[in-house]
Design a protein around this motif. Structure first.
Motif: not given
Length: 361
Positions: A148-170
Motif C-alpha cells: 500500500n505504499t505503492s497503492d496509497a501514495v507513490v502510484g497516485a503521485l506518479v499519475w498526478g505528475a503525468w496527468g494532473g488532477v484527472p491522473g490523481l483521481v483516475g
C-alpha cells in the motif's frame, strides 16, 4: 502558470495535508466514490467479463471525466487550480492513515492482545485474521504496508505528475475498484477481471518506483536489490511482487508463503527466504521505510514537475514567446485557442480506510 507547476505546488500542499491530518473519519471522497461504485455494481452485476469491463469503464471514466471538468472549471485562476490539485492530492493519498493503522495493530500485539490485533487487521488488508498468530499478523501488516505504499501514495503521485488532477483521481478510482471487485471470489472472478487487469496496468510505474526507492532509502540497499531481482517474479501480482520483494530485502525479512484470503488458501512464493520471519517489532521498521519512500516519491514528483514547468519556453526568459505566441509589431499576439490549450488528460476490492487503497496482502 503551466500545469506542471500547478501540480508541483498543489501536490506539495496535498502531501503535507495528508502528513498532518490524514484521512477524515467520515465523508471521505473515496468512500463516496466507493458507495456509488457499489450501488452501480449491484445493478450491473453479471457473471461475465463483458459486463465487468463496462462497469470498470463507467466508474473509472466517470471519475476521470468529473475531475477533468473540475480542472477545466478553475483553469482561469491559478489559486483555484493549485487548491483543487492540493485537495485532490490529499484525497487520494493514504500514507498517514496506513501508518496509523499499522501502528495500532503493532500496539495491540505489543500489549499481548491478540484478539484486538485480529480485529484491527481488516482495516489494513483483506486477509482472514482469525487463524493468524502474532507472527502471522506481523507478516500480514508488513506486507500490507509495503504494497500500500505503492497503492496509497507513490502510484497516485506518479499519475498526478503525468496527468494532473484527472491522473490523481483516475488512479485512485481504478485502485478502489480493484479493492472492491478485482479478486477471485466466486462473485467477482469474471465480473472483476477487467478492474483487476486495469489496476495491473496503472499500478505498474508506481510499483517499480516504490521498489527502487525502497532499495535506495532502506537500510540494506544491496540486499533489497538482490531480493527484488531474484524473487519478485515469483509473486502472483506483477506489481505487489517487486514492492514486497524490495521491502523484504531492505528490512532483511522473510515475506510471502501461505495465506488465507476471501475464504481461499493461497501458497505464495517466499520472498527473502534466507531471512527471519517478521516479528511485531518489525512493523515499526516497515512503517519508517514506507514513510521514507513516500517522502522521496513526493519530492521526486514535485521537483520533476517544477523543473519541467520552469524550463518550458516563455517562462522568465527575455525575448521568448510564451505558449507559442507570435511577435507582432513589437508585442506578442496571443495564440489561437487551439494552440493555447493546456494538457488534456488521456488516462483512460471494498474501499480501504486509508483513501481506498486496496490490495490482496
Amino acid at each position: 502558470m503551466r500545469a506542471d507547476r500547478v501540480f508541483a505546488y498543489g501536490a506539495a500542499l496535498g502531501f503535507l495535508g495528508d502528513l498532518v491530518a490524514g484521512d477524515p473519519r467520515r465523508g471521505h471522497p473515496v468512500a463516496v466514490f466507493g458507495r456509488a461504485a457499489g450501488a452501480l455494481e449491484r445493478r450491473m452485476w453479471r457473471d461475465d467479463r463483458g459486463s465487468g469491463a463496462v462497469y470498470a469503464a463507467l466508474c473509472a471514466g466517470g471519475a476521470v471525466g468529473a475531475a477533468a471538468l473540475a480542472d477545466r472549471a478553475v483553469r482561469s485562476s491559478v489559486a483555484l487550480r493549485v487548491a483543487l490539485t492540493a485537495a485532490a492530492t490529499w484525497s487520494v493519498l493514504g500514507g498517514t492513515s496506513l501508518a496509523r493503522e499499522a501502528r495500532a495493530v503493532a500496539a495491540a500485539l505489543d500489549a499481548g492482545d491478540i484478539e484486538a490485533a485480529r480485529a484491527r487487521l481488516p482495516h489494513l488488508c483483506g486477509r482472514d485474521p482469525h487463524s493468524l498468530d502474532a507472527a502471522g499478523i506481523a507478516r500480514a501488516v508488513v506486507e500490507s504496508v509495503a504494497e500500500n505504499t505503492s497503492d496509497a501514495v507513490v502510484g497516485a503521485l506518479v499519475w498526478g505528475a503525468w496527468g494532473g488532477v484527472p491522473g490523481l483521481v483516475g488512479f485512485r478510482a481504478v485502485n478502489t475498484l480493484d479493492a472492491m471487485v478485482g479478486h477471485r471470489s466466486p462473485r467477482h472472478l469474471r465480473f472483476g477481471w477487467a478492474a483487476a487487469r486495469l489496476d495491473d496496468v496503472v499500478g505498474y510505474p508506481g510499483a517499480r518506483l516504490t521498489a527502487a526507492l525502497a532499495v535506495l532509502a532502506g537500510p540494506s540497499p544491496r540486499t533489497a536489490l538482490r531480493v527484488w531481482r531474484r524473487d519478485a517474479a515469483a509473486h502472483p501480482s506483477p506489481n505487489a511482487g517487486p514492492v514486497e520483494a524490495a521491502f523484504a530485502g531492505a528490512l532483511r525479512l522473510r515475506l510471502g508463503g501461505t495465506l488465507s484470503y476471501a475464504g481461499r488458501t493461497e501458497h505464495r512464493a517466499v520472498l527473502g527466504a534466507e531471512h527471519p520471519a517478521p516479528a511485531p517489532a518489525d512493523i515499526a521498521r516497515a512503517v519508517r521505510l514506507s514513510r521514507r519512500v513516500s517522502a522521496a516519491a513526493a519530492a521526486l514528483c514535485v521537483l520533476t514537475a517544477a523543473i519541467r514547468g520552469g524550463s518550458a519556453p516563455g517562462h522568465g526568459r527575455p525575448g521568448e514567446r510564451p505558449f507559442g505566441g507570435r511577435a507582432v509589431g513589437g508585442g506578442i499576439r496571443p495564440p489561437r485557442r487551439r494552440e493555447a490549450r493546456a494538457w488534456s488528460p488521456t488516462v483512460s476490492r471494498r474501499a480501504r480506510p486509508f483513501s481506498g487503497a486496496g490490495g490482496t496482502s
